[in-house]
Design a protein around this motif. Sequence first.
Motif, PDB file in Angstrom:
ATOM      1  N   HIS A   1       0.803  -1.233   0.000  1.00 13.28           N
ATOM      2  CA  HIS A   1       0.000   0.000   0.000  1.00 13.28           C
ATOM      3  C   HIS A   1       0.833   1.279   0.000  1.00 13.28           C
ATOM      4  O   HIS A   1       0.400   2.311  -0.494  1.00 13.28           O
TER       5      HIS A   1
ATOM      6  N   LEU B   1       5.231   5.448  -3.877  1.00 13.79           N
ATOM      7  CA  LEU B   1       4.843   5.069  -5.223  1.00 13.79           C
ATOM      8  C   LEU B   1       3.474   5.659  -5.518  1.00 13.79           C
ATOM      9  O   LEU B   1       2.663   5.819  -4.611  1.00 13.79           O
ATOM     10  N   PRO B   2       3.196   5.962  -6.778  1.00 11.29           N
ATOM     11  CA  PRO B   2       1.847   6.449  -7.098  1.00 11.29           C
ATOM     12  C   PRO B   2       0.809   5.333  -6.937  1.00 11.29           C
ATOM     13  O   PRO B   2       1.131   4.148  -7.030  1.00 11.29           O
ATOM     14  N   GLN B   3      -0.421   5.755  -6.681  1.00  8.54           N
ATOM     15  CA  GLN B   3      -1.550   4.816  -6.754  1.00  8.54           C
ATOM     16  C   GLN B   3      -2.248   5.027  -8.080  1.00  8.54           C
ATOM     17  O   GLN B   3      -2.156   6.098  -8.683  1.00  8.54           O
ATOM     18  N   LEU B   4      -2.954   4.042  -8.543  1.00  7.13           N
ATOM     19  CA  LEU B   4      -3.714   4.196  -9.785  1.00  7.13           C
ATOM     20  C   LEU B   4      -5.000   4.969  -9.498  1.00  7.13           C
ATOM     21  O   LEU B   4      -5.494   5.003  -8.396  1.00  7.13           O
ATOM     22  N   GLY B   5      -5.523   5.529 -10.563  1.00  7.93           N
ATOM     23  CA  GLY B   5      -6.852   6.144 -10.464  1.00  7.93           C
ATOM     24  C   GLY B   5      -6.899   7.384  -9.651  1.00  7.93           C
ATOM     25  O   GLY B   5      -7.905   7.786  -9.128  1.00  7.93           O
TER      26      GLY B   5
ATOM     27  N   LYS C   1      -6.380  -1.873  -8.032  1.00  5.14           N
ATOM     28  CA  LYS C   1      -6.694  -0.473  -8.319  1.00  5.14           C
ATOM     29  C   LYS C   1      -7.876  -0.005  -7.457  1.00  5.14           C
ATOM     30  O   LYS C   1      -7.890   1.116  -6.942  1.00  5.14           O
TER      31      LYS C   1
ATOM     32  N   GLN D   1      -6.946   0.654  -3.101  1.00  3.55           N
ATOM     33  CA  GLN D   1      -5.963   1.537  -2.469  1.00  3.55           C
ATOM     34  C   GLN D   1      -4.565   0.930  -2.394  1.00  3.55           C
ATOM     35  O   GLN D   1      -3.836   1.183  -1.440  1.00  3.55           O
ATOM     36  N   PHE D   2      -4.220   0.095  -3.343  1.00  4.25           N
ATOM     37  CA  PHE D   2      -2.856  -0.411  -3.395  1.00  4.25           C
ATOM     38  C   PHE D   2      -2.028   0.540  -4.233  1.00  4.25           C
ATOM     39  O   PHE D   2      -2.540   1.188  -5.155  1.00  4.25           O
ATOM     40  N   ASP D   3      -0.731   0.607  -3.968  1.00  3.47           N
ATOM     41  CA  ASP D   3       0.126   1.413  -4.831  1.00  3.47           C
ATOM     42  C   ASP D   3       0.537   0.558  -6.036  1.00  3.47           C
ATOM     43  O   ASP D   3       0.098  -0.583  -6.194  1.00  3.47           O
ATOM     44  N   ILE D   4       1.356   1.135  -6.925  1.00  2.00           N
ATOM     45  CA  ILE D   4       1.681   0.442  -8.181  1.00  2.00           C
ATOM     46  C   ILE D   4       2.316  -0.923  -7.936  1.00  2.00           C
ATOM     47  O   ILE D   4       1.981  -1.911  -8.587  1.00  2.00           O
TER      48      ILE D   4
ATOM     49  N   GLY E   1       1.859  -2.785  -5.291  1.00  2.00           N
ATOM     50  CA  GLY E   1       0.805  -3.666  -4.793  1.00  2.00           C
ATOM     51  C   GLY E   1      -0.077  -4.185  -5.909  1.00  2.00           C
ATOM     52  O   GLY E   1      -0.495  -5.352  -5.903  1.00  2.00           O
ATOM     53  N   VAL E   2      -0.357  -3.327  -6.890  1.00  6.70           N
ATOM     54  CA  VAL E   2      -1.175  -3.752  -8.025  1.00  6.70           C
ATOM     55  C   VAL E   2      -0.471  -4.869  -8.811  1.00  6.70           C
ATOM     56  O   VAL E   2      -1.096  -5.869  -9.183  1.00  6.70           O
TER      57      VAL E   2
ATOM     58  N   GLN F   1      -5.978   2.545 -18.078  1.00  4.22           N
ATOM     59  CA  GLN F   1      -6.848   3.017 -16.996  1.00  4.22           C
ATOM     60  C   GLN F   1      -8.066   3.795 -17.469  1.00  4.22           C
ATOM     61  O   GLN F   1      -9.174   3.596 -16.978  1.00  4.22           O
TER      62      GLN F   1
END
Lengths: 203, 203, 203
Positions: free
Chosen positions: B148, B199-203, C25, C28-31, C33-34, C81
């Motif tokens: 996360h 790190l960035p999150q998506l969306g 996505k 709430q995971f970061d990149i 985590g995705v 996305q």
Amino acid sequence: MGRLLVALDLLGIFVFAIEGAMAGKAGQFDILGVLVLSFATSLGGGIVRDLLIGCRPVAAVSDWRYASVAFTGGALVFMMQAYLGHIPSTLLVVLDALGLALCAVAGAEKALAFGIHPTIAVLMGAITGVGGGCVRDMLMSRSPAVLHRDIYAVAAIFGAAVMIAGQRRLGLKPSLASFAGGLACFGLRLVAVWRDWQLPQLG
Amino acid sequence: MGRLLVALDLLGIFVFAIEGAMAGKAGQFDILGVLVLSFATSLGGGIVRDLLIGCRPVAAVSDWRYASVAFTGGALVFMMQAYLGHIPSTLLVVLDALGLALCAVAGAEKALAFGIHPTIAVLMGAITGVGGGCVRDMLMSRSPAVLHRDIYAVAAIFGAAVMIAGQRRLGLKPSLASFAGGLACFGLRLVAVWRDWQLPQLG
Amino acid sequence: MGRLLVALDLLGIFVFAIEGAMAGKAGQFDILGVLVLSFATSLGGGIVRDLLIGCRPVAAVSDWRYASVAFTGGALVFMMQAYLGHIPSTLLVVLDALGLALCAVAGAEKALAFGIHPTIAVLMGAITGVGGGCVRDMLMSRSPAVLHRDIYAVAAIFGAAVMIAGQRRLGLKPSLASFAGGLACFGLRLVAVWRDWQLPQLG
């Protein structure tokens, strides 16, 4: 393993399978989920042990009797639903302590048979006894109860240690050492429930 | 593995065992639960790596030193309870980054030694570094923090990649490549904490 | 495995990787985590199967194509996305049923190839199909959805059973038996979604 040991092992698995199914029934699982919980609760500990000690394929997969006993225990809970409420909780505690003792001793013996160091074999016995319940709790999205309260894993450790010490230090016959270890685990667990013994928490 | 590498590996495990015990102390676990969290946090990553690369039995079970170091770290937290509040959090971050670097590099090296493709070996190094923390979080019934936030697994990936590139592409001596990889992981992790990189999150 | 089977297996993994990334996505995971969720969702079932049947190292680690496909699926979700919201949910359900059918049949075939008893091989097929989703749910700190609702694991069991019965009882050619098994799983899953079939709960 000798035939008696296999029979006892399967009996322990049967008891744990019933418990797993009952947990699934209480937790909004569908019929498939209940059977999966039977399987995971009864065989999860032995699977983890087999993976760690390097027994491959794991016994739960190579020997069809294990899955059969697990699913039979789960199916029994389906068929006996109407009567489950009438089982005295004391009987469940005694059966559970029996399952714990059987799995802990059988698990430690298998680890020894795979050449694992006796101290680590005690841990493997404990994992065999409590691992399935941990997997069940995690499938139910809760922290394993065994890590928070009760003298449960400690009873499994004690029983496995008595068995191994009896065999390696006192030179007892394997069957006698196993019996002593099982009795030690079973007895400690029941006394702990009766007296409500708890391990201390830190802080 | 060479003696230095084993010593560094055990040091990393020791640091993670202390962290696991501290998490257990904070989370209402009893003494047994705290020791299990020490074990799982410090050895879980290596166990998952060994299972995946096919090292059997897993090192944590075949070599009694690993469990000894893990439980020693946990027991230390028991005995030092009164002083834990006085440890500066900076020191914990530095020790944790050290543990991460040691585990990531040692894990990637072991994967290479088992004939795993270098790219996958980088992943195995990262799993060795962060897997124990994931297991700890799941035993505490929460989603692994490493998925996360923070530059943590990325630092492990970076260190393992530097080590493998140094050895395979630049032809560095293994010990030098390991040192460079460890330094890369350690440095990136500390800079990321200092600058609060995310790190960035998506969306 | 034949080349067609490998290609189908990789296609199933690709579909599941996209689903894993979409879950990450949403959660709430970061990149990183995705990507981990892509990997775990698409390869988790096969990893558990390989560990249980004793295939070592596990295919997801020994064959770099699996991880490549998993991460490609995850990365695609990053890049697309803006368009994800426009994918009709019917298409996702059909693709997911396809992935389930491919993984269940390929997983059961691999278990047979490792000498596992046909009844247990059916279970191994089901684990290959649904195990990744379970690992994903547990990484997201929730009880696996497959244990609570929908005809999903049952479709995987059905498909694997049809494949094995076709091969072992009816003497069909392996490729034909696999096709029949995949179609059975795919069909049952889609009909179950369409008619909103559910398994009963106990109590």
